[in-house]
Design a protein around this motif. Structure first.
Motif, mmCIF file in Angstrom:
data_model
loop_
_atom_site.group_PDB
_atom_site.id
_atom_site.type_symbol
_atom_site.label_atom_id
_atom_site.label_comp_id
_atom_site.label_asym_id
_atom_site.label_seq_id
_atom_site.Cartn_x
_atom_site.Cartn_y
_atom_site.Cartn_z
ATOM 1 N N PRO A 118 0.833 -1.209 0.000
ATOM 2 C CA PRO A 118 0.000 0.000 0.000
ATOM 3 C C PRO A 118 0.867 1.258 0.000
ATOM 4 N N GLY A 119 0.222 2.381 -0.187
ATOM 5 C CA GLY A 119 0.880 3.672 -0.012
ATOM 6 C C GLY A 119 2.119 3.862 -0.847
ATOM 7 N N LEU A 120 3.239 4.106 -0.178
ATOM 8 C CA LEU A 120 4.482 4.469 -0.855
ATOM 9 C C LEU A 120 5.114 3.319 -1.629
ATOM 10 N N GLY A 121 4.594 2.111 -1.482
ATOM 11 C CA GLY A 121 5.056 0.976 -2.284
ATOM 12 C C GLY A 121 4.060 0.591 -3.363
ATOM 13 N N GLY A 122 3.014 1.393 -3.502
ATOM 14 C CA GLY A 122 1.928 1.061 -4.409
ATOM 15 C C GLY A 122 2.219 1.234 -5.882
ATOM 16 N N HIS A 123 3.379 1.757 -6.233
ATOM 17 C CA HIS A 123 3.731 1.920 -7.645
ATOM 18 C C HIS A 123 4.337 0.653 -8.249
ATOM 19 N N VAL A 124 4.554 -0.361 -7.422
ATOM 20 C CA VAL A 124 5.068 -1.651 -7.881
ATOM 21 C C VAL A 124 3.908 -2.649 -7.852
ATOM 22 N N ALA A 125 3.688 -3.312 -8.958
ATOM 23 C CA ALA A 125 2.604 -4.287 -9.059
ATOM 24 C C ALA A 125 3.053 -5.647 -8.549
ATOM 25 N N ASN A 126 2.077 -6.440 -8.169
ATOM 26 C CA ASN A 126 2.263 -7.837 -7.802
ATOM 27 C C ASN A 126 1.219 -8.614 -8.600
ATOM 28 N N ALA A 127 1.509 -9.849 -8.927
ATOM 29 C CA ALA A 127 0.558 -10.645 -9.693
ATOM 30 C C ALA A 127 0.689 -12.111 -9.329
ATOM 31 N N ALA A 128 -0.372 -12.856 -9.602
ATOM 32 C CA ALA A 128 -0.366 -14.306 -9.424
ATOM 33 C C ALA A 128 -1.116 -14.921 -10.598
ATOM 34 N N PHE A 129 -0.782 -16.164 -10.881
ATOM 35 C CA PHE A 129 -1.294 -16.830 -12.070
ATOM 36 C C PHE A 129 -1.585 -18.289 -11.770
ATOM 37 N N MET A 130 -2.596 -18.835 -12.445
ATOM 38 C CA MET A 130 -2.851 -20.274 -12.402
ATOM 39 C C MET A 130 -3.490 -20.684 -13.723
ATOM 40 N N VAL A 131 -3.111 -21.874 -14.180
ATOM 41 C CA VAL A 131 -3.582 -22.403 -15.457
ATOM 42 C C VAL A 131 -4.093 -23.817 -15.223
ATOM 43 N N ALA A 132 -5.223 -24.142 -15.838
ATOM 44 C CA ALA A 132 -5.763 -25.493 -15.751
ATOM 45 C C ALA A 132 -4.754 -26.493 -16.301
ATOM 46 N N THR A 133 -4.638 -27.630 -15.641
ATOM 47 C CA THR A 133 -3.719 -28.672 -16.105
ATOM 48 C C THR A 133 -4.018 -29.053 -17.546
ATOM 49 N N SER A 134 -5.282 -29.074 -17.909
ATOM 50 C CA SER A 134 -5.667 -29.448 -19.274
ATOM 51 C C SER A 134 -5.153 -28.457 -20.317
ATOM 52 N N ALA A 135 -4.795 -27.251 -19.893
ATOM 53 C CA ALA A 135 -4.296 -26.229 -20.820
ATOM 54 C C ALA A 135 -2.791 -26.007 -20.692
#
Length: 168
Positions: A77-94
């Motif tokens: 938050p706040g003063l660190g909010g200019h850096v993004a974070n992300a998470a990902f998941m993909v179906a095993t079938s794909a």
């Protein structure tokens, strides 16, 4: 075959698309930190982030099924909010069909357009070699190692986690 990435519609996409992929991914206990026995309500709270976070889905083309999901949010938050974070998941079938790359490229572009200056992954499991190779191919670098941070379902608590970063 490709994927269309769009913003998730939680009431439409959760039960039929995101939740089954979440279950499959976390029950394996080898890539994400969420508890393998996570119940549906807790999973919904973990993944379906409030604003300013955004949740996306990858739609299989031409079939129309959800085959992956991601979220992007401020890393701090706040003063660190200019850096993004992300998470990902993909179906095993794909798996192996470029869905993870499509989600990652979309997340990077979305974060750039949302005026984030960098993206950081705080906890990349060191044994998740396919994801690490993908992140590196997209310009991420390992900037730190958290020793024995992940309680891997098969390998125990001796698995490191990486912090990965790139400027946008």
């Amino acid at each position: 075959m490709g994927s269309i990435i769009r913003e998730a519609e939680p009431e439409v996409d959760w039960l039929t698309g995101i939740w089954p992929i979440f279950q499959e991914t976390v029950q394996a206990g080898d890539t994400l930190v969420f508890p393998p026995d996570c119940d549906e309500q807790s999973a919904r709270e973990f993944w379906l982030l409030p604003a300013p976070g955004r949740v996306f889905v990858a739609i299989d083309e031409p079939g129309g099924a959800i085959v992956g999901s991601s979220y992007v949010k401020p890393n701090q938050p706040g003063l660190g909010g200019h850096v993004a974070n992300a998470a990902f998941m993909v179906a095993t079938s794909a798996s192996g069909r470029g869905v993870g790359r499509a989600l990652a490229e979309h997340a990077i572009e979305w974060a750039r357009e949302a005026n984030f200056s960098a993206m950081q992954f705080n906890f990349v499991v060191s044994t998740n070699t396919r994801a690490i190779a993908l992140w590196k191919s997209l310009g991420f670098a390992i900037i730190g190692t958290i020793p024995q941070a992940f309680a891997h379902q098969g390998l125990g608590r001796k698995v490191d986690a990486f912090v990965m970063h790139r400027f946008l």
